[in-house]
Design a protein around this motif. Structure first.
Motif, PDB file in Angstrom:
ATOM      1  N   LYS A  68     -56.050 -14.099  30.491  1.00 45.76           N
ATOM      2  CA  LYS A  68     -55.406 -13.695  31.511  1.00 45.76           C
ATOM      3  C   LYS A  68     -55.847 -14.539  32.212  1.00 45.76           C
ATOM      4  CE  LYS A  68     -51.659 -10.220  31.222  1.00 45.76           C
ATOM      5  NZ  LYS A  68     -51.090  -9.554  32.212  1.00 45.76           N
ATOM      6  N   GLU A  69     -56.037 -15.077  33.483  1.00 43.85           N
ATOM      7  CA  GLU A  69     -56.395 -16.039  34.527  1.00 43.85           C
ATOM      8  C   GLU A  69     -57.313 -15.193  35.265  1.00 43.85           C
ATOM      9  OE1 GLU A  69     -57.938 -18.863  35.057  1.00 43.85           O
ATOM     10  OE2 GLU A  69     -56.259 -19.309  35.158  1.00 43.85           O
ATOM     11  N   ASN A  70     -56.361 -13.920  35.430  1.00 45.89           N
ATOM     12  CA  ASN A  70     -57.414 -12.753  36.517  1.00 45.89           C
ATOM     13  C   ASN A  70     -58.241 -12.199  35.383  1.00 45.89           C
ATOM     14  OD1 ASN A  70     -55.380 -11.369  34.781  1.00 45.89           O
ATOM     15  ND2 ASN A  70     -54.839 -10.383  36.587  1.00 45.89           N
ATOM     16  N   TYR A 413     -64.051 -22.674  36.906  1.00 45.84           N
ATOM     17  CA  TYR A 413     -63.560 -22.899  38.560  1.00 45.84           C
ATOM     18  C   TYR A 413     -63.252 -24.485  38.671  1.00 45.84           C
ATOM     19  CZ  TYR A 413     -61.901 -18.291  38.761  1.00 45.84           C
ATOM     20  OH  TYR A 413     -62.017 -16.739  38.169  1.00 45.84           O
ATOM     21  N   ASN A 536     -54.310 -19.970  30.064  1.00 45.09           N
ATOM     22  CA  ASN A 536     -55.167 -20.234  30.957  1.00 45.09           C
ATOM     23  C   ASN A 536     -55.790 -20.867  31.444  1.00 45.09           C
ATOM     24  OD1 ASN A 536     -57.801 -19.766  29.593  1.00 45.09           O
ATOM     25  ND2 ASN A 536     -56.805 -18.066  29.034  1.00 45.09           N
ATOM     26  N   GLU A 560     -46.881 -14.234  37.846  1.00 45.57           N
ATOM     27  CA  GLU A 560     -47.994 -13.751  38.392  1.00 45.57           C
ATOM     28  C   GLU A 560     -49.060 -14.762  37.530  1.00 45.57           C
ATOM     29  OE1 GLU A 560     -51.114 -10.556  39.240  1.00 45.57           O
ATOM     30  OE2 GLU A 560     -49.887 -10.218  38.392  1.00 45.57           O
ATOM     31  N   THR A 561     -49.252 -14.771  36.230  1.00 47.48           N
ATOM     32  CA  THR A 561     -49.835 -15.123  35.775  1.00 47.48           C
ATOM     33  C   THR A 561     -49.860 -16.603  35.532  1.00 47.48           C
ATOM     34  OG1 THR A 561     -50.013 -13.769  33.972  1.00 47.48           O
ATOM     35  CG2 THR A 561     -50.854 -15.719  33.186  1.00 47.48           C
ATOM     36  N   ARG A 563     -48.118 -18.524  38.550  1.00 49.16           N
ATOM     37  CA  ARG A 563     -49.006 -18.677  39.625  1.00 49.16           C
ATOM     38  C   ARG A 563     -50.210 -18.616  39.350  1.00 49.16           C
ATOM     39  NH1 ARG A 563     -45.511 -18.095  44.098  1.00 49.16           N
ATOM     40  NH2 ARG A 563     -43.650 -16.979  43.473  1.00 49.16           N
ATOM     41  N   LYS A 564     -50.902 -17.949  38.915  1.00 48.33           N
ATOM     42  CA  LYS A 564     -52.397 -18.009  38.983  1.00 48.33           C
ATOM     43  C   LYS A 564     -53.365 -19.512  38.156  1.00 48.33           C
ATOM     44  CE  LYS A 564     -53.510 -13.099  40.083  1.00 48.33           C
ATOM     45  NZ  LYS A 564     -53.785 -12.965  41.195  1.00 48.33           N
ATOM     46  N   ASN A 567     -53.185 -22.449  40.306  1.00 47.68           N
ATOM     47  CA  ASN A 567     -54.573 -21.881  41.353  1.00 47.68           C
ATOM     48  C   ASN A 567     -55.313 -23.566  40.692  1.00 47.68           C
ATOM     49  OD1 ASN A 567     -53.274 -20.120  43.014  1.00 47.68           O
ATOM     50  ND2 ASN A 567     -53.842 -18.672  42.661  1.00 47.68           N
TER      51      ASN A 567
END
Length: 678
Positions: A68-70, A413, A536, A560-561, A563-564, A567
């Motif tokens: 996951k992105e986070n 990033y 991701n 949530e995933t 949305r991230k 980003n």
């Protein structure tokens, strides 16, 4: 030929080394496709690698969960530590993890996990071309198919030879995620294939496979010069690992005149280890008859009886096989397949019954299985073994570096794709079907991209109607199936070249091997299907580097995933599936021996419908997935491309959903979108 053993804890690791494994694969806490195993911390891994190298053995790290992105901050720490610890290889499935290690740690060898669903020669060749040193082949291949692959590639090949078999191809199973949000692709499978199903008038374990055992085929695999044979079982006990590793090592190392006696003794070791009924799976042919027995419970072990009475801390049963102090038992709910394991410490007769100690959560009616006997002697206690390990080796000292973490984080990033300042208000609908007549006869909204599934049945009609289709839809996309069996490759190669020459430029890819099928054809426009499991932005970067223009995110993602991801990646070229009835299981196993014209009904009351397409079994849920109520929310994030899959939807329902005036999505099941994807 390397014998590769599993280790989910210190006991299993030592057992594998002591019994002669050439290499051991282990998981990192939190990022393994066996998330319920104990797994290891980085400090523990440091000692394991040092000890294995001291003994002349290898350690492979299974970093094979979807990311996951986070989770990048934690992955950064792991990557920097692995760079210092230097395990012998990383086993991965996530294309984001691939992009990270290929670009920043190219000296660490990468092995393509079986979760990458490599099931034919084009998949193997493409993964080798991308830089993978080794490919772990799908369990569904025959010896003849493996032989063909081996003759046509120089990349290292690893095959599973012993342990649990899944009904579905690895990497394509959505069942656990669909039923309860626990993703098999993140190591959290709840094993719905082991459930007791109602099918018509019959009850049975119709999707529960026996255990794979290729012990007798080891000499043939040696002649093939297969790099590595893999034993499944990071959730299994150290006794199990010890017994199975010793068995395979004996057969591999036996000389010609010793082979027969070595095999007989090795078979006794396998039986001693316990397990489900053994099968050679697909090794000897594409229609194995002994893999699924609906009357056999899907649990692991030798059946010993059923709980018929219960008192505090004790259960009573009428044993159907011998039980002794030290045996390891497993109790299982007959319907749902969930179980609990423990060791027999107290045992006494109570009339004609047997009374034994047991955990409190065991209920009346639970089935009991013996999973291991006490005859296999190995060292005990994870804690003691950990202390012993620290005395035996002095591993390298690795230190976290905040500056290196910062630099690597910045690089990760910068791999994103910047958002456009303009948010498109115009929705583009990717509308998929497998019938040409649907697209020829039904009007679509003006802002639509039709996707037509290419298969054996559709190809002749596609060729004869290509002018009509291209005139009506110059932007029509042809999609390839996620599974192309080895014997089907030549058909798809010829069909792709022919159709490209006829003017079909847009192709939708569902497997990494599809890139090679399109290799050399110019001016193609590529998009990707959700079966490539993208979760991701680094995975998106990886696919974009391979030439994908429009990228479909994994079907499993929660809001949530998504949305991230946005980003760090422009939503303009992302596709979100908003309506589909997806196959939950995709399998080479045929259910024809048990076929009934009725749904499979789970113990929880859900209905699932098996169908067959081009020799592949797909099992569909009764209720489609619909994100219709969340379209505006997704649009507000900048997403403007939405996928609708009509292949398995009833016609009267399709006509209400897709009209010339627009798309009208019903409220259905929102899958993981609202709940947390685990």
């Amino acid at each position: 030929m390397e014998i590769l053993a599993p280790a989910g804890n210190f006991e299993a690791f030592f057992a594998a080394i002591e019994k002669g494994a050439d290499a051991v694969y282990v998981g990192i806490k939190g990022f393994s496709a066996r998330a319920y195993a104990r797994n290891f911390s980085l400090k523990e891994l440091n000692f394991l690698v040092a000890f294995a190298h001291q003994k002349g053995r290898k350690v492979f790290v299974a970093l094979n969960s979807l990311i996951k992105e986070n989770e990048w901050p934690e992955i950064i720490k792991i990557a920097l530590a692995l760079n210092q610890i230097k395990p012998d290889a990383l086993i991965i499935q996530d294309l984001g993890i691939f992009w990270l290690f290929k670009n920043k740690f190219p000296h660490l060898p990468l092995h393509a996990s079986t979760l990458m669903n490599c099931h034919n020669l084009t998949g193997v060749k493409k993964l080798a071309e991308m830089g993978f040193r080794r490919v772990v082949l799908a369990r569904e291949l025959t010896l003849d198919e493996i032989t063909t692959i081996k003759k046509n590639t120089s990349v290292e090949l690893e095959i599973f030879v012993h342990g649990a078999l899944c009904f579905s191809y690895s990497g394509l199973c959505l069942a656990s995620s669909y039923i309860g949000g626990q993703s098999g692709l993140r190591g959290r499978c709840r094993q719905p294939c082991r459930f007791l199903y109602q099918w018509g008038k019959e009850k049975g374990y119709f999707l529960s496979c026996g255990d794979l055992s290729a012990l007798e085929l080891i000499p043939q695999l040696q002649k093939l010069d297969i790099t590595s044979v893999k034993i499944e079982g990071r959730m299994k006990s150290a006794e199990y690992v010890a017994s199975v590793v010793e068995a395979y090592r004996l057969v591999r190392d036996a000389s010609g005149d010793e082979k027969k006696s070595a095999l007989e003794y090795a078979k006794s070791l396998i039986l001693q280890a316990g397990g489900r009924k053994l099968t050679k799976g697909f090794f000897l042919g594409i229609n194995p008859k002994d893999v699924i027995n609906p009357k056999q419970p899907g649990a692991f072990g030798l059946y010993v009886g059923r709980v018929i009475r219960k008192e505090k801390g004790e259960i009573f049963l009428l044993p159907e096989t011998e039980i002794q102090i030290g045996d390891r038992l497993r109790a299982q709910n007959e319907s749902v397949g969930k179980g609990v394991s423990w060791k027999v410490k107290k045992l006494e007769k109570a009339g004609n019954l047997l009374k034994i100690n047991a955990p409190e959560e065991i209920e009346l009616g639970y089935l009991l299985f013996k999973t291991i006997t006490p005859e296999i002697k190995i060292a005990k206690s994870d804690k003691k073994l950990k202390s012993k390990l620290k005395q035996l080796v002095a591993p390298i000292k690795f230190k976290p570096s905040s500056s290196k973490e910062k630099h690597l984080s910045q690089w990760i990033y910068t791999q994103g794709l910047k958002k456009s300042q303009k948010v498109s208000k115009k929705i583009i609908w990717w509308i998929r079907h497998e019938e040409i007549d649907y697209f020829l006869q039904h009007p679509l909204p003006s802002n639509s991209i039709p996707i037509l599934s290419l298969n054996f049945q559709i190809y002749p009609k596609l060729v004869s109607n290509f002018r009509k289709l291209l005139n009506k839809f110059p932007n029509i996309v042809l999609s390839l199936p996620p599974i192309i069996l080895p014997q089907q490759l030549n058909f798809f190669k010829r069909a792709i070249v022919h159709l490209s020459n006829l003017g079909f430029q847009h192709w939708h890819l569902a497997n990494i091997g599809h890139f090679l099928l399109l290799d050399g054809i110019k001016d193609l426009i590529l998009s990707s299907d959700y079966t490539l499991n993208i979760a991701n932005h680094l995975a998106l970067r990886s696919l974009k580097s391979l030439g994908i223009r429009n990228l479909t995110l994994s079907l499993e993602l929660d809001r949530e995933t998504i949305r991230k991801i946005i980003n760090y990646w422009s939503p303009q070229n992302l596709i979100i599936m908003v309506y589909t009835r997806p196959p939950l299981w995709t399998s080479r196993f045929s259910l024809k021996p048990f076929w009934q014209n009725a749904p499979l009904v789970s113990p929880l009351g859900e209905s699932f419908y098996p169908i067959i397409r081009d020799e592949i079994t797909y099992i569909l849920p009764e209720t489609p997935i619909s994100l219709g109520p969340y379209l505006k929310e997704l649009q507000s994030l900048g997403i403007s491309q939405f996928g609708i899959d009509l292949r398995y939807i009833l016609r009267n329902k399709i006509n209400k959903i897709v009209t010339k005036k627009g798309i009208f999505l019903p409220r259905e099941y929102s899958f993981n979108y609202k709940r947390k994807w685990a």
